[in-house]
Design a protein around this motif. Structure first.
Motif, PDB file in Angstrom:
ATOM      1  N   VAL A 252      63.557   1.571 -58.690  1.00 40.51           N
ATOM      2  CA  VAL A 252      62.949   2.896 -58.653  1.00 40.51           C
ATOM      3  C   VAL A 252      62.368   3.222 -57.284  1.00 40.51           C
ATOM      4  CG1 VAL A 252      61.095   4.345 -59.567  1.00 40.51           C
ATOM      5  CG2 VAL A 252      62.506   2.991 -61.124  1.00 40.51           C
ATOM      6  N   ALA A 253      61.526   2.344 -56.764  1.00 42.54           N
ATOM      7  CA  ALA A 253      60.862   2.620 -55.483  1.00 42.54           C
ATOM      8  C   ALA A 253      61.868   2.736 -54.354  1.00 42.54           C
ATOM      9  CB  ALA A 253      59.843   1.522 -55.184  1.00 42.54           C
ATOM     10  N   ARG A 254      62.877   1.862 -54.349  1.00 45.43           N
ATOM     11  CA  ARG A 254      63.881   1.913 -53.285  1.00 45.43           C
ATOM     12  C   ARG A 254      64.626   3.244 -53.294  1.00 45.43           C
ATOM     13  NH1 ARG A 254      65.405  -1.915 -50.161  1.00 45.43           N
ATOM     14  NH2 ARG A 254      67.526  -1.053 -50.028  1.00 45.43           N
ATOM     15  N   LEU A 255      65.040   3.683 -54.469  1.00 49.05           N
ATOM     16  CA  LEU A 255      65.766   4.951 -54.549  1.00 49.05           C
ATOM     17  C   LEU A 255      64.882   6.126 -54.142  1.00 49.05           C
ATOM     18  CD1 LEU A 255      67.849   4.529 -57.832  1.00 49.05           C
ATOM     19  CD2 LEU A 255      68.685   4.496 -55.482  1.00 49.05           C
ATOM     20  N   ARG A 256      63.634   6.128 -54.614  1.00 53.34           N
ATOM     21  CA  ARG A 256      62.750   7.249 -54.277  1.00 53.34           C
ATOM     22  C   ARG A 256      62.420   7.286 -52.792  1.00 53.34           C
ATOM     23  NH1 ARG A 256      59.253   7.492 -59.783  1.00 53.34           N
ATOM     24  NH2 ARG A 256      60.377   9.266 -60.684  1.00 53.34           N
ATOM     25  N   ASN A 257      62.591   6.171 -52.115  1.00 53.74           N
ATOM     26  CA  ASN A 257      62.407   6.135 -50.659  1.00 53.74           C
ATOM     27  C   ASN A 257      63.704   6.430 -49.921  1.00 53.74           C
ATOM     28  OD1 ASN A 257      59.632   5.561 -50.564  1.00 53.74           O
ATOM     29  ND2 ASN A 257      60.013   3.379 -50.927  1.00 53.74           N
ATOM     30  N   GLY A 258      64.761   6.766 -50.691  1.00 54.15           N
ATOM     31  CA  GLY A 258      66.023   7.150 -50.066  1.00 54.15           C
ATOM     32  C   GLY A 258      66.940   6.004 -49.712  1.00 54.15           C
ATOM     33  N   ASN A 259      66.664   4.806 -50.257  1.00 51.19           N
ATOM     34  CA  ASN A 259      67.467   3.628 -49.938  1.00 51.19           C
ATOM     35  C   ASN A 259      68.424   3.288 -51.082  1.00 51.19           C
ATOM     36  OD1 ASN A 259      66.065   3.073 -47.435  1.00 51.19           O
ATOM     37  ND2 ASN A 259      64.342   2.377 -48.703  1.00 51.19           N
ATOM     38  N   PRO A 260      69.603   2.726 -50.769  1.00 48.78           N
ATOM     39  CA  PRO A 260      70.514   2.288 -51.828  1.00 48.78           C
ATOM     40  C   PRO A 260      69.864   1.214 -52.693  1.00 48.78           C
ATOM     41  CG  PRO A 260      71.612   2.319 -49.688  1.00 48.78           C
ATOM     42  CD  PRO A 260      70.147   2.509 -49.422  1.00 48.78           C
ATOM     43  N   ALA A 261      70.220   1.207 -53.982  1.00 47.19           N
ATOM     44  CA  ALA A 261      69.637   0.219 -54.903  1.00 47.19           C
ATOM     45  C   ALA A 261      70.579   0.015 -56.074  1.00 47.19           C
ATOM     46  CB  ALA A 261      68.270   0.680 -55.381  1.00 47.19           C
ATOM     47  N   PRO A 262      70.518  -1.170 -56.688  1.00 48.69           N
ATOM     48  CA  PRO A 262      71.377  -1.456 -57.845  1.00 48.69           C
ATOM     49  C   PRO A 262      71.057  -0.545 -59.035  1.00 48.69           C
ATOM     50  CG  PRO A 262      70.481  -3.476 -56.917  1.00 48.69           C
ATOM     51  CD  PRO A 262      69.740  -2.352 -56.276  1.00 48.69           C
ATOM     52  N   VAL A 263      72.120  -0.145 -59.756  1.00 48.08           N
ATOM     53  CA  VAL A 263      71.974   0.645 -60.978  1.00 48.08           C
ATOM     54  C   VAL A 263      72.910   0.060 -62.038  1.00 48.08           C
ATOM     55  CG1 VAL A 263      71.257   2.793 -59.865  1.00 48.08           C
ATOM     56  CG2 VAL A 263      73.695   2.314 -60.176  1.00 48.08           C
ATOM     57  N   ILE A 264      72.685   0.446 -63.276  1.00 51.10           N
ATOM     58  CA  ILE A 264      73.507  -0.031 -64.381  1.00 51.10           C
ATOM     59  C   ILE A 264      74.432   1.115 -64.798  1.00 51.10           C
ATOM     60  CG2 ILE A 264      73.474  -0.940 -66.726  1.00 51.10           C
ATOM     61  CD1 ILE A 264      70.550  -1.834 -66.117  1.00 51.10           C
ATOM     62  N   ALA A 265      75.740   0.873 -64.670  1.00 52.24           N
ATOM     63  CA  ALA A 265      76.712   1.935 -64.950  1.00 52.24           C
ATOM     64  C   ALA A 265      77.901   1.367 -65.699  1.00 52.24           C
ATOM     65  CB  ALA A 265      77.169   2.581 -63.645  1.00 52.24           C
ATOM     66  N   SER A 266      78.605   2.258 -66.381  1.00 49.78           N
ATOM     67  CA  SER A 266      79.818   1.861 -67.106  1.00 49.78           C
ATOM     68  C   SER A 266      80.850   2.971 -66.967  1.00 49.78           C
ATOM     69  CB  SER A 266      79.502   1.616 -68.581  1.00 49.78           C
ATOM     70  OG  SER A 266      80.670   1.310 -69.301  1.00 49.78           O
TER      71      SER A 266
END
Length: 301
Positions: A252-266
């Motif tokens: 959450v914090a990484r994304l809100r700071n505009g940085n790439p971050a792992p997510v869960i997708a299918s």
């Protein structure tokens, strides 16, 4: 130091059933005042005399406006056969007439040529820019312009009713940037009878329906009350056409700071535009690449 905006930090969508005789900008300003919101915008201008869905975004929801603007929209409109006007609607001056009145079969046959990918020339009285100036300003000054045709996707266009020989009720579902007035003008030319729009109503836009809209009288009656706040739809409604991926707490914090971050997708393709949520709330919009979201827009908590 940047000057702080006045008003509340409130975010979400309000569907307004816009009345005739008022501009879209005026509606936005009234909604912003009613919520005492610090930021507001709309997704798709309606002409002053048009009615129906005007989706107003507040706060962080304004970041989702492009996705509503790009979504399909549906209109119901009445065209007046036998008359062309300089504005392509009933507000303008009649510039040509015809005694020809096509029958229903001729109208239905002509409508087929306006479905799919078409090229459309905007009305002379429109907001497109010509040499840095709005076309309607030049038109009001008496200048005639050779406006370039623009692409438009028309999903559906059908004859809904024929009240009399002079009028036809049409329903159209189309993509971004469509001018209903141009459809009426061009249809009149194809039929050899001339035509303009007499009335226009947007019945839905993306996920928003006119039947769910609040009137301006209702808005004024409950302005600046919890009852009005309860009418606000979550900003996530504006992301309905994007795929949702899940954001783990540590991202959450990484994304809100505009940085790439792992997510869960299918089932998401590499490079596909998606939005990430955590606890049902939007965190960011971006490009999905190999298990990570690369954000292009982030939402402030």
């Amino acid at each position: 130091m940047a000057r702080r905006r006045k008003g509340r930090d409130i975010s979400g969508w309000l569907v307004v059933d816009k009345p005739a005789g008022i501009t879209s900008t005026t509606v936005v300003n009234r909604v912003r005042w009613a919520f005492d919101a610090n930021k507001a915008g709309h997704a798709g201008t309606l002409d002053p005399e048009a009615t129906g869905v005007l989706a107003i975004a507040l706060g962080e929801a304004t970041k989702t406006v492009p996705y509503i603007t790009d979504a399909l929209k549906a209109y119901e409109f009445i065209i007046r056969l036998g008359q062309a006007t300089n504005t392509d609607d009933a507000e303008g001056e009649v510039i040509a007439t015809s005694d020809t009145r096509p029958d229903d079969a001729a109208i239905k046959s002509a409508l087929a040529g306006f479905i799919g990918d078409i090229m459309q020339v905007p009305p002379q009285f429109s907001a497109v820019k010509v040499d840095g100036e709005r076309a309607y300003a030049k038109a009001r000054a008496g200048e005639e312009m050779d406006l370039a045709a623009r692409p438009l996707w028309v999903e559906e266009l059908l004859l809904a009713d024929r009240p009399d020989a002079d009028h036809a009720v049409l329903e159209m579902t189309c993509g971004k940037g469509g001018y209903v007035r141009s459809i009426a003008r061009d249809l009149g030319d194809v039929l050899g009878c001339k035509a303009h729009v007499r009335s226009l109503r947007r019945i839905w836009s993306g996920p928003f329906q006119a039947t769910d809209g609040i009137t301006l009288d209702q808005l004024d009656a409950i302005a600046r009350t919890p009852e009005l706040d309860a009418r606000l739809l979550p900003l996530e409604v504006g992301l309905a056409d994007l795929v949702e991926v899940r954001c783990p707490a540590e991202s959450v914090a990484r994304l809100r700071n505009g940085n790439p971050a792992p997510v869960i997708a299918s089932g998401v393709d590499y490079g596909e535009e998606v939005w990430a949520s955590h606890g049902g709330k939007a965190i960011a919009i971006g490009s999905y690449r190999g298990g990570e979201l690369h954000p292009t827009r982030v939402f402030v908590a």
